[in-house]
Each structure stands twice: as structure tokens, then as C-alpha cells.
Design a protein around this motif. Structure first.
Motif, mmCIF file in Angstrom:
data_model
loop_
_atom_site.group_PDB
_atom_site.id
_atom_site.type_symbol
_atom_site.label_atom_id
_atom_site.label_comp_id
_atom_site.label_asym_id
_atom_site.label_seq_id
_atom_site.Cartn_x
_atom_site.Cartn_y
_atom_site.Cartn_z
ATOM 1 N N LEU A 289 75.419 -38.136 35.965
ATOM 2 C CA LEU A 289 74.280 -37.221 35.927
ATOM 3 C C LEU A 289 73.421 -37.583 34.710
ATOM 4 N N THR A 290 72.809 -38.760 34.808
ATOM 5 C CA THR A 290 72.004 -39.299 33.727
ATOM 6 C C THR A 290 70.628 -38.646 33.707
ATOM 7 N N LEU A 291 69.854 -38.995 32.683
ATOM 8 C CA LEU A 291 68.507 -38.440 32.577
ATOM 9 C C LEU A 291 67.662 -38.821 33.783
ATOM 10 N N SER A 292 67.736 -40.084 34.215
ATOM 11 C CA SER A 292 66.934 -40.505 35.371
ATOM 12 C C SER A 292 67.376 -39.771 36.626
ATOM 13 N N ARG A 293 68.698 -39.532 36.760
ATOM 14 C CA ARG A 293 69.204 -38.788 37.913
ATOM 15 C C ARG A 293 68.718 -37.342 37.855
ATOM 16 N N MET A 294 68.697 -36.744 36.678
ATOM 17 C CA MET A 294 68.190 -35.381 36.534
ATOM 18 C C MET A 294 66.728 -35.290 36.946
ATOM 19 N N LEU A 295 65.945 -36.278 36.534
ATOM 20 C CA LEU A 295 64.539 -36.291 36.915
ATOM 21 C C LEU A 295 64.389 -36.371 38.429
ATOM 22 N N GLU A 296 65.217 -37.203 39.045
ATOM 23 C CA GLU A 296 65.174 -37.355 40.501
ATOM 24 C C GLU A 296 65.525 -36.046 41.195
ATOM 25 N N ILE A 297 66.595 -35.400 40.735
ATOM 26 C CA ILE A 297 67.005 -34.121 41.325
ATOM 27 C C ILE A 297 65.950 -33.053 41.080
ATOM 28 N N GLY A 298 65.455 -33.002 39.844
ATOM 29 C CA GLY A 298 64.455 -31.998 39.511
ATOM 30 C C GLY A 298 63.236 -32.083 40.395
ATOM 31 N N ASP A 299 62.784 -33.296 40.654
ATOM 32 C CA ASP A 299 61.611 -33.474 41.509
ATOM 33 C C ASP A 299 61.904 -33.076 42.949
ATOM 34 N N SER A 300 63.137 -33.340 43.411
ATOM 35 C CA SER A 300 63.454 -33.065 44.812
ATOM 36 C C SER A 300 63.652 -31.588 45.104
ATOM 37 N N VAL A 301 64.076 -30.792 44.087
ATOM 38 C CA VAL A 301 64.357 -29.377 44.347
ATOM 39 C C VAL A 301 63.261 -28.446 43.848
ATOM 40 N N LYS A 302 62.127 -29.004 43.437
ATOM 41 C CA LYS A 302 61.121 -28.155 42.810
ATOM 42 C C LYS A 302 60.528 -27.107 43.743
ATOM 43 N N GLY A 303 60.701 -27.261 45.051
ATOM 44 C CA GLY A 303 60.191 -26.250 45.972
ATOM 45 C C GLY A 303 61.169 -25.128 46.236
#
Length: 493
Positions: A289-303
Motif C-alpha cells: 500500500l505504497t504512496l502511488s497505490r494510495m493515489l490510485e485508490i483515492g482517485d478510483s473511490v472519489k465518487g
């Protein structure tokens, strides 16, 4: 799939029993690791700017390697996060049991957050700590081999740590766990404090010295020790069961998530800074659960918001051997886990945007192009349950590939109607095709009757040898709908 689900078996001889598992003794309840679900959603905050600041905080988060050491379930495109609460009494947690210092950590909170592949739904599954399950062979915290066998589910973490917990849940559910989040007592309080407290509602006055909670009936905004006491209290509210407490915890989590996503946190730099600092001090994450992975997840669940989060306790029933334990109720548990697994990704079509067509506007003819007798009727029933108006079932020439077809004369709107059917099939999205096949022995559908007969084209579904199955509408079966906790649940419980 564990054979122990259907059989009540006594725990194997020599299985360790914790002091707080004895009837009549108050249990040490770990903090609600599930509150860290909010962290999964709030990761979207890092997409709002402040990348450098988050990077500095990211380096302070402790991480652990996850290696369950077994053949793992397949990826489906869903995001599955294991959430555990640690009752470690080290450091700032000493006040919750100084005598337990040096004895490691245990968990009484085990949850799995399932976010659908399209990131439009979230299901939070709670596993009661008292559930007797088959635990696979795994390694202890010291590296010794732990024999598999029937034990209480939280012993997987107590004895084998996070890797044994992952192995146990994956063997029970056949759902691959992508990430883990662990929270302790002090971390839980820090998260709630950073949010400015959470409103709760008590149906009666509570005076629980063990949970350090004393409040009058009605609504209260709790933080710090009061918040921790609320999620820990058990015997002074409801029926005193762990199941009742889990429901209250799920209500609390929904309010946490609502405050994170809808309470202005993400647009208030000062509040967001405090929350992120508290969050990074509160959690232990897996090393993937790296920073890049967090960014990816954050963008995908923003709705996603609290409205999309559904909490449910896995189906359980009394364990005949010990009235203080429960076991998975079958076939309900298997059906539930299968429903979650079936929520597979539908790849968006690259075709031009078409007007959205509701299921009950679509008439469907279902034809069986396989050697499996009765296949058309079974599929027709599944489509009818999802609102489609099935008009005929029958057979078709042998087909290797499943297809969705519309008449050439319906070229103007055939794709839009066909897409409604395609969206309900599992796996890759199928593009409707112009031109129908000749049906063999078609007959009127005798199953669930439609409330109305719509106009529009009749869509032909030809079942091929690669039949992917019908995608479930919800990960929660009808048999569990009355047990769901969501944003509409009465909080005064």
C-alpha cells in the motif's frame, strides 16, 4: 472451501482459551479497526494537492509484509481491504491493561471492506470474533508451524498474526485480500478526535465502568475516551451479544465515513492536516500500500460516499458445542461470499454514448446454444429477477461464444437496449450485434411475470459455451437485507 462449515466439531484438544473467553468474564474488546475504512476513502485527499506533505507523512507509517504462503484466490478487479483492531497494551495503550504488556497483540475486530470493480458500491463484512472456523496451517508470530484445525476465528491473528488471518479469510471466502489496515486503541481515538467527534444516539442511559462510558440517553457527540468506550461497550446496550455490538459499530463507522466524505474535511486544509497526521499515527499498513497505490485508490473511490457503504455481519448461527460461540450458517454464508465474488468488473464500452435503458424496458428472448439442458430457463429466471421482461426461451445452434443480438431493422436503438443486457453479464463487456439467429423450439417464458409489457426491440441472448453468468445486482442477498446497516439505519440502538 472449509468442510467445517456444515459440521459442529469440538475444538481440537489443547487449543488455547483466553481468560477473557470464559463465560461471565468481561471480554477485552479491541478498538474498531473498521474505522480505518474511512482512511481508504479519504485517500482521495492526496489527489487534491499536498502531495509533498503527504509524502513526508507516508514515511512515518509502519508497514508489514503480507505473505499468506498459499495458493491465493484470483483477482477480479475488486478492492478488498482487511481491517483489524489491535489490542496491544504497549506504549500509549498501557492504560488499557498494564498487566498485558509484553504479551503481544490480539484482535476482536475482523472486517473486510469490498469495493466493487467499478468502484460504485462498498460492502463491509464483519466476522464475529466468536465464530468457529477451519483455520489452515500457517506460521506463528515466531515462525513455528501452527497446525490447521477448528478454532475461534480471532485465534488466527492472536497466534499467527496478519498472514495467518489473511490465509484464514481467503480460505473461507475465496476472496483475495489486496491490502491490510491495522489500528490500535490510541490510534482510534486520534482519528475520531481529528474529526471533531462523532454524533451517537443511546436508547437508554449507559454506565459501563469496563468500557469507561457513562452517558445519559439520547444524542451525544463523543470523542476520545467516550468514543472508544461507545464502540467497546457490550453488556449495557442491546441484548449484550457481540452481534448487537457489531451493528452499533457499523452505524458508528457510517457516521465516521459521512463526516470524512460529506463533512467538509477534504476542503478544509487545517482539518485535513490534523486528520492525516492522526491517521498516519494510527495505522499499520501492508508494504504494497505504497504512496502511488494510495493515489490510485483515492482517485478510483472519489465518487463514493457513506450512502454507498453497506455493512453486514456474515451469516452465523449458534455453535452447538458451546453456547458462547457461533458458526457460519449454511448455505447462507456460502451464498453471501459467492455474491461478493460475483461482483466482477464490467469493462466500459468504447462505443458512442447511448441513452440509458432501464431493465424493465427491455424484452429478452433467451436461447440455449450449449449442451446443458434447461440452461435457457435458468438464465431467464435470473434476468427476470433483475427486472427484464423475458418473452421467450428456447434453443439455438451450438455456439462457442455468448452473444447479444438485435434485429437489423432496430439499428437505431438496438445497441442501447442490448447494452442493458450486456451490463448484467459478468466478466468483459460484450457488444451487441446486429442480426438475430434462428431460434429452435421457442416457447413463451413461464417464469416471473412482468408488471407491464414495454415497447422497443426484443433483444436476443444466445448462451454460448463461454457463458459468463449473470452479474448480481447487490453483494448482499435478500436473506440478509434486514441485517444491513447503512446511512438510513436508526442510529439510536
Amino acid at each position: 472451501m472449509s468442510k467445517g462449515w456444515d459440521t459442529a466439531v469440538r475444538p481440537q484438544h489443547g487449543a488455547r482459551r483466553r481468560d477473557d473467553d470464559r463465560p461471565g468474564r468481561a471480554r477485552r474488546v479491541s478498538p474498531m479497526g473498521w474505522v480505518s475504512i474511512a482512511l481508504t476513502f479519504v485517500l482521495v485527499a492526496v489527489t487534491l494537492g499536498g502531495y509533498a506533505y503527504w509524502r513526508s507523512l507516508d514515511g512515518n507509517i509502519p508497514r508489514v509484509a503480507v505473505d499468506p504462503g498459499r495458493t491465493r484466490p484470483p483477482e477480479t478487479g475488486a478492492l478488498n481491504v482487511l481491517l483489524v483492531g489491535s489490542d496491544s497494551r504497549e506504549g500509549d495503550n498501557k492504560k488499557y491493561g498494564a498487566k498485558s504488556q509484553g504479551l503481544g497483540e490480539r484482535t476482536d475486530t475482523i472486517m473486510m471492506l469490498h469495493i466493487s470493480p467499478n468502484r460504485d458500491k462498498a460492502t463491509m463484512m464483519s466476522f464475529p470474533r466468536d465464530t468457529m472456523v477451519m483455520i489452515p496451517q500457517c506460521r506463528s508470530r515466531t515462525g513455528a508451524v501452527l497446525a490447521g484445525g477448528l478454532r475461534q476465528i480471532n485465534s488466527a491473528f492472536n497466534d499467527g498474526g496478519i498472514n495467518c488471518t489473511v490465509a484464514t479469510l481467503e480460505s473461507l471466502t475465496n476472496i483475495k485480500i489486496n491490502h491490510i489496515v491495522k489500528v490500535d486503541f490510541t490510534g482510534f481515538k486520534g482519528i475520531v478526535d481529528a474529526l471533531g467527534g462523532i454524533e451517537i444516539c443511546l436508547p437508554k442511559a449507559v454506565d459501563d465502568p469496563k468500557a469507561k462510558l457513562q452517558l445519559s440517553a439520547g444524542k451525544h457527540v463523543v470523542s476520545g475516551e467516550q468514543a472508544l468506550g461507545y464502540v467497546r461497550t457490550r453488556y449495557t446496550l442491546g441484548d449484550g451479544s457481540d452481534l448487537g455490538r457489531i451493528q452499533r459499530q457499523q452505524v458508528f463507522l457510517n457516521k465516521v465515513l459521512a463526516k470524512v466524505t460529506d463533512g467538509g474535511l477534504l476542503t478544509d486544509p487545517i482539518k485535513l492536516k490534523g486528520f492525516l497526521e492522526a491517521a498516519t499515527k494510527a495505522v499499520t499498513l501492508d508494504d504494497d500500500l505504497t504512496l502511488s497505490r494510495m493515489l490510485e485508490i483515492g482517485d478510483s473511490v472519489k465518487g463514493l460516499t457513506a450512502k454507498e457503504l453497506k455493512g453486514v455481519t456474515v451469516p452465523v448461527e449458534a455453535y452447538p458445542v458451546d453456547k458462547n460461540r457461533v458458526q457460519l450458517k449454511q448455505p447462507d454464508a456460502r451464498n453471501f461470499f459467492e455474491a461478493v465474488r460475483s461482483d466482477v468488473e464490467v469493462t466500459p464500452t468504447t462505443a458512442a454514448v447511448k441513452p440509458k435503458v432501464a431493465n424493465d424496458q427491455v424484452r429478452v428472448q433467451v436461447l440455449n446454444g450449449t449442451a446443458e439442458a434447461g440452461k435457457a430457463a435458468l438464465v431467464a429466471d435470473e434476468l427476470a429477477d433483475q427486472g427484464f421482461v423475458v418473452v421467450q426461451v428456447g434453443n439455438a445452434a451450438s455456439a462457442a461464444t455468448t452473444s447479444i443480438r438485435y434485429a437489423k431493422k432496430d439499428a437505431d436503438n438496438g445497441i442501447a437496449y442490448g447494452d442493458a443486457v450486456a451490463a448484467r453479464l459478468s466478466k468483459d463487456k460484450r457488444t451487441p450485434e446486429a442480426g438475430k439467429v434462428a431460434p429452435v423450439n421457442p416457447k413463451p417464458y413461464a417464469g416471473k411475470a412482468a408488471t407491464r409489457t414495454p415497447g422497443g426491440p426484443i433483444i436476443q441472448l444466445v448462451i454460448g459455451a463461454d457463458w459468463p453468468g449473470v452479474r448480481v445486482v447487490s453483494a448482499i442477498p435478500d436473506s440478509l437485507k434486514d441485517k444491513v446497516v447503512d446511512s438510513t439505519t436508526n442510529p439510536c440502538m
